[in-house]
Design a protein around this motif. Structure first.
Motif, PDB file in Angstrom:
ATOM      1  N   GLY A 183      -6.612  21.850  71.440  1.00  0.00           N
ATOM      2  CA  GLY A 183      -7.562  22.659  72.183  1.00  0.00           C
ATOM      3  C   GLY A 183      -7.589  24.061  71.600  1.00  0.00           C
ATOM      4  N   SER A 184      -7.861  25.036  72.440  1.00  0.00           N
ATOM      5  CA  SER A 184      -7.880  26.399  71.909  1.00  0.00           C
ATOM      6  C   SER A 184      -6.465  26.971  71.933  1.00  0.00           C
ATOM      7  N   VAL A 185      -6.191  27.808  70.933  1.00  0.00           N
ATOM      8  CA  VAL A 185      -4.848  28.360  70.791  1.00  0.00           C
ATOM      9  C   VAL A 185      -4.931  29.871  70.910  1.00  0.00           C
ATOM     10  N   SER A 186      -4.112  30.447  71.787  1.00  0.00           N
ATOM     11  CA  SER A 186      -4.155  31.894  71.976  1.00  0.00           C
ATOM     12  C   SER A 186      -3.378  32.585  70.852  1.00  0.00           C
ATOM     13  N   PRO A 187      -3.656  33.877  70.627  1.00  0.00           N
ATOM     14  CA  PRO A 187      -2.941  34.591  69.550  1.00  0.00           C
ATOM     15  C   PRO A 187      -1.422  34.518  69.712  1.00  0.00           C
ATOM     16  N   VAL A 188      -0.941  34.665  70.957  1.00  0.00           N
ATOM     17  CA  VAL A 188       0.498  34.601  71.164  1.00  0.00           C
ATOM     18  C   VAL A 188       1.024  33.211  70.782  1.00  0.00           C
ATOM     19  N   ASP A 189       0.235  32.183  71.108  1.00  0.00           N
ATOM     20  CA  ASP A 189       0.681  30.834  70.761  1.00  0.00           C
ATOM     21  C   ASP A 189       0.751  30.620  69.250  1.00  0.00           C
ATOM     22  N   TRP A 190      -0.163  31.249  68.527  1.00  0.00           N
ATOM     23  CA  TRP A 190      -0.088  31.174  67.059  1.00  0.00           C
ATOM     24  C   TRP A 190       1.242  31.739  66.581  1.00  0.00           C
ATOM     25  N   LEU A 191       1.560  32.932  67.066  1.00  0.00           N
ATOM     26  CA  LEU A 191       2.819  33.562  66.654  1.00  0.00           C
ATOM     27  C   LEU A 191       4.013  32.728  67.102  1.00  0.00           C
ATOM     28  N   TRP A 192       3.916  32.238  68.337  1.00  0.00           N
ATOM     29  CA  TRP A 192       5.017  31.471  68.921  1.00  0.00           C
ATOM     30  C   TRP A 192       5.286  30.201  68.095  1.00  0.00           C
ATOM     31  N   SER A 193       4.190  29.519  67.716  1.00  0.00           N
ATOM     32  CA  SER A 193       4.373  28.287  66.949  1.00  0.00           C
ATOM     33  C   SER A 193       4.993  28.611  65.578  1.00  0.00           C
ATOM     34  N   PHE A 194       4.568  29.726  65.000  1.00  0.00           N
ATOM     35  CA  PHE A 194       5.128  30.065  63.686  1.00  0.00           C
ATOM     36  C   PHE A 194       6.610  30.425  63.807  1.00  0.00           C
ATOM     37  N   THR A 195       6.942  31.167  64.858  1.00  0.00           N
ATOM     38  CA  THR A 195       8.342  31.523  65.087  1.00  0.00           C
ATOM     39  C   THR A 195       9.194  30.264  65.231  1.00  0.00           C
ATOM     40  N   LEU A 196       8.697  29.313  66.008  1.00  0.00           N
ATOM     41  CA  LEU A 196       9.461  28.086  66.206  1.00  0.00           C
ATOM     42  C   LEU A 196       9.612  27.316  64.892  1.00  0.00           C
ATOM     43  N   LEU A 197       8.530  27.315  64.085  1.00  0.00           N
ATOM     44  CA  LEU A 197       8.614  26.630  62.788  1.00  0.00           C
ATOM     45  C   LEU A 197       9.676  27.285  61.900  1.00  0.00           C
ATOM     46  N   VAL A 198       9.678  28.616  61.877  1.00  0.00           N
ATOM     47  CA  VAL A 198      10.654  29.320  61.044  1.00  0.00           C
ATOM     48  C   VAL A 198      12.075  29.024  61.516  1.00  0.00           C
ATOM     49  N   LEU A 199      12.270  29.052  62.844  1.00  0.00           N
ATOM     50  CA  LEU A 199      13.599  28.758  63.371  1.00  0.00           C
ATOM     51  C   LEU A 199      14.013  27.338  62.989  1.00  0.00           C
ATOM     52  N   LEU A 200      13.044  26.435  63.034  1.00  0.00           N
ATOM     53  CA  LEU A 200      13.329  25.031  62.687  1.00  0.00           C
ATOM     54  C   LEU A 200      13.711  24.915  61.213  1.00  0.00           C
ATOM     55  N   TYR A 201      12.918  25.536  60.350  1.00  0.00           N
ATOM     56  CA  TYR A 201      13.128  25.356  58.909  1.00  0.00           C
ATOM     57  C   TYR A 201      14.359  26.094  58.411  1.00  0.00           C
ATOM     58  N   TYR A 202      14.558  27.326  58.890  1.00  0.00           N
ATOM     59  CA  TYR A 202      15.693  28.101  58.371  1.00  0.00           C
ATOM     60  C   TYR A 202      16.940  27.980  59.234  1.00  0.00           C
ATOM     61  N   GLY A 203      16.788  27.421  60.452  1.00  0.00           N
ATOM     62  CA  GLY A 203      17.957  27.289  61.306  1.00  0.00           C
ATOM     63  C   GLY A 203      18.407  25.852  61.452  1.00  0.00           C
ATOM     64  N   VAL A 204      17.523  25.009  61.966  1.00  0.00           N
ATOM     65  CA  VAL A 204      17.926  23.643  62.312  1.00  0.00           C
ATOM     66  C   VAL A 204      18.048  22.748  61.085  1.00  0.00           C
ATOM     67  N   VAL A 205      17.075  22.830  60.175  1.00  0.00           N
ATOM     68  CA  VAL A 205      17.102  21.925  59.012  1.00  0.00           C
ATOM     69  C   VAL A 205      18.358  22.093  58.152  1.00  0.00           C
ATOM     70  N   PRO A 206      18.752  23.327  57.790  1.00  0.00           N
ATOM     71  CA  PRO A 206      19.985  23.469  57.002  1.00  0.00           C
ATOM     72  C   PRO A 206      21.210  22.921  57.732  1.00  0.00           C
ATOM     73  N   LEU A 207      21.255  23.109  59.047  1.00  0.00           N
ATOM     74  CA  LEU A 207      22.393  22.595  59.806  1.00  0.00           C
ATOM     75  C   LEU A 207      22.404  21.068  59.753  1.00  0.00           C
ATOM     76  N   TYR A 208      21.230  20.471  59.843  1.00  0.00           N
ATOM     77  CA  TYR A 208      21.134  19.020  59.807  1.00  0.00           C
ATOM     78  C   TYR A 208      21.499  18.489  58.417  1.00  0.00           C
ATOM     79  N   GLU A 209      21.120  19.235  57.390  1.00  0.00           N
ATOM     80  CA  GLU A 209      21.369  18.761  56.019  1.00  0.00           C
ATOM     81  C   GLU A 209      22.828  18.883  55.611  1.00  0.00           C
ATOM     82  N   ASN A 210      23.536  19.850  56.177  1.00  0.00           N
ATOM     83  CA  ASN A 210      24.941  20.037  55.817  1.00  0.00           C
ATOM     84  C   ASN A 210      25.843  19.759  57.015  1.00  0.00           C
TER      85      ASN A 210
END
Lengths: 411, 445
Positions: free
Chosen positions: A76-103
């Motif tokens: 549906g429609s995405v608010s500006p805050v949601d854009w930022l929020w989704s990007f923040t979550l992606l960054v946390l996932l990629y730089y936080g969760v993924v390395p922990l899962y890989e090692n």
């Protein structure tokens, strides 16, 4: 330790001639191969590109085509805050969760170190719960609506004189010493505000707001601070001078007043608040990181990296950044609570967006009725208090756990 | 690759000066001349050593030669190519050919990077993206330097200094370099560990045909491993030669002084008996002429002055003190009064005015080990005049007197490296009689 990883040495007995040694490497061939990217990296770049395209399309339809918010399939429609929020979550996932899962070995080690700090474990659990409810709740629960007639309802275990509450009582009434008391009910477990909004629902919506404000603005602020602080320290000279003098200038202008200024000129919204705190509140963090980076920069391992042929970017990312992580985590754990508190304070003062269900706004709603309906301010206030406390405990423990020198033989 | 008759590395007139700046505009007020024009050629497969005291610029020289520091001046050619003209990509390739081992094994490893990652780092930054291959290479190397492949996952703080230096060697070897520069590779280690590391370097050198440049202040280490040695003083080479020749027949007074400082196990061997006094001069304000003349035990007296070497050295030191106006008459008087006993025993406040001029002059002489009477009448007259001037408080006159009579060729002219022996070179005026003759000519004019 690590029996699972030593099978190779056992398999060939450790003495058999190896098939790969450093003498056999044909460097010209490797030079010719060019840069290869791992699959993970490609996937990440794809996700980021997708996000960027989404933002670009949204911006296009808002400002160029002027058809209003873009409608996306599924989302549906995405608010500006949601854009930022989704990007923040992606960054946390990629730089936080993924390395922990890989090692997993490293993760186990961090966890072993981390769980030594009991307060931090409890804090982490609390924050995970708040985060999960804050992310999922607003997607499945109805928005808190003012309900005339159901004002000032007490929480399920409490009661209030009926003349202080709304016209009806969800939990029925009792008479104590000739006074009619309005009882709490499971319909509104934490009671309602003076406009009849359910406090539990509002608090859940407030969780999302606080997490958004705290995490998005901190991620922005810390990224900029790290980039500026490390660049200044690494290159020194004129670069350092220009960047740090800019920081000096920026720090003479309090972010709070900058927000007030913008709130009056373009109207206050959560998005503006996040941007202001994220993009203008990094001065002191940058200073802290720069000062630590200045020390690290002189360490011989920086020269060793240069000797290996590493680029400046590589050296900054792989050596300078990890070695100032103490400062970085400290800065982040100071920034998250201060931004959450600042948002609550702005909402409390009534300067924020009145449509945003923030904890600060709830606290401010109840401040006139502290004597009669204490729960209106206290319950969201408690959430705020424990969230701030938990972030502080968590930061402390993270700083200790992420330092490999802590667990070993010691200095 | 390139012509094999070229030396592997040729350094010509290498200089590295650090500007000393002041104020907000960073105005340059001086320069620390850490390396001040050194030249050398490294043949393939040889081991070359640079020795010198702390602060003489050895490490800066090494760092500049491999462009970890940008040289101020000079030329560096690696296999005939000008290293200073390399662009970023060429420089990265050059890093593959030349690797450094660092002095301090504790701080040359990133404490937050596992040893495996640290050793693999050169491979990664040089573009090897195959993770499994890197692992194999690192595992192989770690075992070859005497550690186990399982150590890859451990962190630097879990190893001893000697083990870390082995890892340092492994890290330097991952990219299969042609030249290994070892900056004080063993000075931070125990003597027993030193030998192991040196043997390991030696083994790899033989196996891989490496060229090794060793920087050290330890003459024992250099003598043990090097084919050729350069002795460095204040940013310059004062003597270069094959190790055995240089150690058995040192030509430069500084080399002799260094060699006599090596302790010998033989109690009857008193060494060469040379002892250096004073500090290494400030590299931002190096002495004129031969930079060693301020401390040289064999500094050449001006012709016409006939003094024993020891006395002449004292006179020259005295002159330097006068020139720096660092003669503290007050404290000399205080000491003198204390030591003189009865004569000035009833003096309330010792001040230069209350002292007999003759006594004061005698005390100043003894402070600087200048004999009460010099054998050479001309020198004696000059020193006496200068002392009179000092007693009168006229330092300028003292300075002028001394400078006129006691200026040596060593501070006037800078000696160049010149051949002395088959492959040995030294920079000292003692080696050229020409200057002495010139001096005589000028004085008899």
């Amino acid at each position: 330790m690590g029996e699972d990883t030593d099978t190779r040495t056992k398999a060939d007995g450790g003495t058999a001639p190896r098939d790969v040694t450093f003498e056999q490497v044909d460097w010209d061939e490797i030079d010719a191969d060019g840069v290869a990217r791992s699959r993970k990296r490609v996937a990440w770049l794809a996700v980021v590109s997708l996000w960027t395209i989404g933002v670009a399309y949204d911006l296009y339809s808002r400002f160029v085509a002027e058809t209003g918010q873009a409608a996306f399939p599924v989302l549906g429609s995405v608010s500006p805050v949601d854009w930022l929020w989704s990007f923040t979550l992606l960054v946390l996932l990629y730089y936080g969760v993924v390395p922990l899962y890989e090692n997993p070995r490293m993760t186990r080690y961090y966890w072993k170190e981390f769980k030594k700090n009991k307060a931090a474990v409890v804090s982490a659990l609390y924050l995970i719960v708040v985060f999960a409810i804050g992310v999922i709740g607003p997607r499945v629960l109805p928005e808190p609506e003012p309900t005339p007639g159901l004002e000032n309802q007490p929480p399920v275990w409490g009661s209030i004189e009926a003349y202080s509450a709304g016209t009806s009582c969800a939990g029925g009434t009792t008479t104590v010493d000739g006074v009619t008391m309005c009882q709490g009910s499971w319909q509104h477990p934490f009671g309602t505000t003076s406009s009849g909004e359910d406090i539990l629902l509002s608090s859940i919506y407030g969780m999302e707001v606080s997490m958004q404000v705290g995490l998005i603005a901190t991620l922005m602020s810390i990224s900029v601070a790290a980039a500026v602080g490390l660049t200044a320290a690494y290159y020194g000279g004129l670069v350092d001078e220009v960047l740090m003098r800019y920081v000096d200038i920026q720090m003479t202008f309090p972010t709070f007043f900058l927000f007030l200024l913008l709130a009056y000129t373009i109207g206050s919204s959560l998005f503006v608040l996040i941007l202001i705190f994220g993009l203008f509140g990094w001065g002191s963090s940058a200073r802290i990181m720069r000062s630590e980076a200045l020390q690290r920069r002189e360490e011989p391992y920086m020269k060793a990296a240069k000797n290996a042929g590493a680029s400046s970017l590589w050296t900054i990312r792989r050596h300078l950044l990890p070695n100032i992580s103490n400062s970085l985590i400290t800065a982040a754990t100071l920034t998250i609570p201060s931004i959450i508190l600042a948002e609550a304070a702005i909402a409390f003062l009534g300067l924020g967006d009145p449509t945003v269900p923030s904890w600060g706004r709830l606290i401010s709603d109840g401040r006139d009725q502290l004597r009669t309906a204490w729960w209106i301010s206290t319950i969201p206030g408690g959430f705020l208090f424990f969230t701030i406390l938990a972030f502080n405990f968590l930061g402390d423990a993270l700083r200790d756990a992420l330092d490999p020198r802590h667990g070993g033989s010691g200095e | 690759m390139s012509r094999s008759d070229e030396p592997l590395l040729r350094v010509d007139g290498l200089k590295k000066h650090y500007p000393i700046t002041e104020g907000i505009l960073n105005t340059e007020v001086g320069r620390a001349r850490a390396v001040d024009g050194i030249s050398l050629e490294l043949e393939r497969g040889e081991t070359f050593g640079i020795v010198g005291e702390s602060g003489c610029g050895k490490s800066t020289a090494a760092a500049s030669m491999v462009r970890l520091e940008e040289p101020t001046d000079g030329e560096i050619r690696f296999e005939g190519e000008n290293v200073l003209e390399y662009d970023a990509a060429e420089l990265r390739r050059f890093r593959r050919e030349v690797q450094l081992i660092f002095q301090d094994p504790d701080s040359s490893f990133d404490p937050r990077m596992s040893v495996g990652d640290a050793v693999a780092e050169p491979l990664v930054v040089q573009g090897m993206s195959d993770r499994e291959r890197r692992r194999e290479i690192v595992a192989d190397l770690l075992e070859r330097v005497g550690l186990s492949a399982a150590d890859m996952k451990r962190y630097p703080h879990e190893f001893s200094g000697g083990q870390k230096q082995r890892i340092g060697l492994a890290r330097a070897l991952t990219v299969n370099p042609k030249l290994l520069v070892a900056d004080e590779p063993v000075s931070a280690l125990d003597v027993s560990v030193q030998a192991e590391i040196l043997r390991l370097i030696d083994e790899f050198q033989r196996e891989l045909g490496l060229t090794v440049l060793i920087i050290s202040h330890d003459l024992g280490v250099v003598r043990q491993v090097c084919d050729r040695v350069a002795v460095m003083y204040l940013g310059e080479f004062v003597e270069v030669g094959p190790t055995e020749e240089l150690f058995s027949n040192p030509q430069h007074p500084y080399t002799r002084a260094l060699l006599s400082a090596i302790p010998t196990p033989d109690p009857t061997d008193r060494g060469l008996g040379v002892e250096l006094t004073g500090d290494v001069p400030d590299p931002s304000d190096p002495p004129s002429g031969c930079k060693f003349h301020t401390r040289c035990p064999e500094v050449i007296p001006p012709s016409g002055i006939d003094l024993s070497q020891e006395t002449w050295r004292s006179v020259l030191t005295f002159r330097k003190q006068v020139e720096r106006e660092s003669i503290d008459v007050e404290s000399i008087v205080e000491m003198g009064v204390l030591e003189s006993g009865d004569k000035y025993g009833n003096l309330e406040e010792p001040s230069p005015d209350a002292i007999d001029d003759a006594d004061l002059k005698r005390w100043i002489r003894s402070e600087y080990d200048v004999p009460d009477r010099l054998d050479d009448p001309r020198a004696e007259a000059t020193v006496d005049d200068a002392l009179d001037a000092i007693v009168d408080g006229d330092h300028d006159r003292a300075k002028a007197h001394l400078a006129e009579e006691f200026t040596t060729v060593c501070e006037r002219e800078k000696p160049e490296l010149e051949a002395c022996g088959t492959e040995q070179e030294a920079a000292c005026h003692l080696l050229d009689d020409v200057h002495v003759e010139l001096d005589e000519l000028r004085l008899t004019e």
